[in-house]
Design an enzyme around this catalytic site. Sequence first.
Site, PDB file in Angstrom:
ATOM      1  CB  THR A  66      -0.930   0.011   1.231  1.00  0.00           C
ATOM      2  OG1 THR A  66      -1.732  -1.177   1.204  1.00  0.00           O
ATOM      3  CG2 THR A  66      -1.824   1.232   1.243  1.00  0.00           C
ATOM      4  CE1 TYR A 154       2.148  -9.499   2.351  1.00  0.00           C
ATOM      5  CE2 TYR A 154       3.687  -7.697   1.993  1.00  0.00           C
ATOM      6  CZ  TYR A 154       2.431  -8.249   1.857  1.00  0.00           C
ATOM      7  OH  TYR A 154       1.444  -7.524   1.212  1.00  0.00           O
ATOM      8  CE  LYS A 183       0.116  -8.312   4.912  1.00  0.00           C
ATOM      9  NZ  LYS A 183       0.502  -6.994   4.350  1.00  0.00           N
TER      10      LYS A 183
END
Length: 311
Positions: A66, A154, A183
């Site tokens: 993001t 991740y 994650k």
Amino acid sequence: MTGLALEGIIAYPVTPFAAFAPGEAGGEHGSEHGGDDGGVDTDALTALVDRLIAAGCHAIAPLGSTGESAYLDDQEWYTAAEAALAAVAGRVPAVVGVADLTTRGAVRRARFAERAGADAVMVLPQAYWKLDEREVAGHFTAVADAVTVPVMLYNNPATSGVDLSPELMVSLVERVENITMVKESSGDVRRMHRLNRLTDGALPFYNGSNPLALAAFSAGAAGWCTAAPCLIPGPVLELHRAVRAGEWDLALEVFQRQLPVLEFILGGGLPTTVKAGLALLGLDVGEPRRPLLPLDRAGTARLAELLAAAG
């Protein structure tokens, strides 16, 4: 598995970009000549971090997908990391996203994040050439060995080109002391259940797929890594409170109310849609960086309707 244990809503700020003033390079016609911008806007980034913490988010994670990390040069990345960590100022844990095509670059960024005050780093492998498990394991191990803060693995195959199996992630957690968290953003909740089973519930894992938020908590996720609090912090935090209280009927109602926003911002690209939403809410964080484009008028109008409906 030792180290920092995060829990709850881990909020992802965008990276604001300043507009060129008229007369500067790029000038008022920057959008016609390559989409130039004025670089990282640290004042806007500080304001956004303050808003997220004031809303009650449990941790801040700058420079993820993001945050347009892939579109920043090294100096811009350092500037954004330093500004975000200074804004957090120890009020909540800070997890800095680290991604680079080379292991050397990822190590350099992870070390910088640790020196600047990060409580943990979230490492996303990126690939031009397809990486095998031996290469992925070597990359993560090298980054983890370069820092003393906890490392979050991740998995986001849609953006990184690398898909980490639950078995590989668990093996890395077991073998490398400061790799302590995962994650999972593949969009497959079955992988979260698999992580839970492989570790008898001992491994803290975090959901990174917004539409799976409720299902992920049900699967045992310790937290939700999301940019949604930039736009709808109330419903996001209300969902977490309901889950923690075991009020699953309320959790379902709250989740369904915010789901249209979650689906819209994911489908339209998080930097693009979240920046448009923040502008609607009165915080100018600039445009996304080319090749990403600002949300069009129809999309912006639809987003405004969805934000109003979500409360």
